[in-house]
Design an enzyme around this catalytic site. Sequence first.
Site, short mmCIF file in Angstrom:
data_model
loop_
_atom_site.label_atom_id
_atom_site.label_comp_id
_atom_site.label_asym_id
_atom_site.label_seq_id
_atom_site.Cartn_x
_atom_site.Cartn_y
_atom_site.Cartn_z
N ALA A 1 32.34 21.24 -46.32
CA ALA A 1 33.58 22.01 -46.20
C ALA A 1 34.47 21.42 -45.11
O ALA A 1 34.00 20.69 -44.23
CB ALA A 1 33.25 23.46 -45.88
N ASP A 2 35.74 21.76 -45.20
CA ASP A 2 36.71 21.39 -44.17
C ASP A 2 37.66 22.56 -44.00
O ASP A 2 38.23 23.04 -44.98
CB ASP A 2 37.48 20.13 -44.57
CG ASP A 2 38.41 19.67 -43.46
OD1 ASP A 2 37.90 19.40 -42.35
OD2 ASP A 2 39.63 19.59 -43.69
N THR A 3 37.82 23.03 -42.77
CA THR A 3 38.67 24.19 -42.48
C THR A 3 39.83 23.78 -41.60
O THR A 3 39.65 23.05 -40.62
CB THR A 3 37.84 25.29 -41.78
OG1 THR A 3 36.76 25.67 -42.64
CG2 THR A 3 38.70 26.51 -41.47
#
EC number: 3.6.1.9
Length: 193
Positions: free
Chosen positions: A74-76
Amino acid sequence: MRTPNILLASQSPRRRELLALLAIPFTAVRVDTPEQFECAASLEENVRRIAEEKAREARRLYPEESSSSIILSADTVVEHDGLILQKPQGEEEALAMLQSLQGRTHSVHTGYALLYGERKHTAMATTRVTFNAMPKREIMRYIATGSPFDKAGAYGIQDPVMASYVSGIEGCYYNVVGLPLSAVWAAIQKMVV
């Protein structure tokens, strides 16, 4: 059907804690990929691409573990006033980010990717967060904890100082922490059918 082991391509302690809530077996591995935004791509395209790059790197680095696992990454990022707020590089940047969020609403976007054999799923979840105004002394106290420096937008909604200034949230709380659990779980279930 039994859920395969998850290979979490992240060293984020928050993502590990969140994934543990699902009570499924997982292993966290470290991957280092550039998290660079491409100007010509949309925000959604960027966070989904970055998440997929992390998953593919995990597959490359850990071929034995990934051969029978679902790889999750994931990347936030935080978006505010059209600007992308990633992890601050120092106290001044953290202060500027946190001051810009005070008394306002911003969006938290998490792109995530799942790879399982030849199957691939990428998506993005968005949550809107509103903060009450926070006095500068409270912002400085929070910065002094060191907590802002490994978080997009320079804050963790779960951190007690910051949590006390959240006046509203629209969407998945866990997305703001770093992983939209319900969306990820639904995608995992579809992959193993």
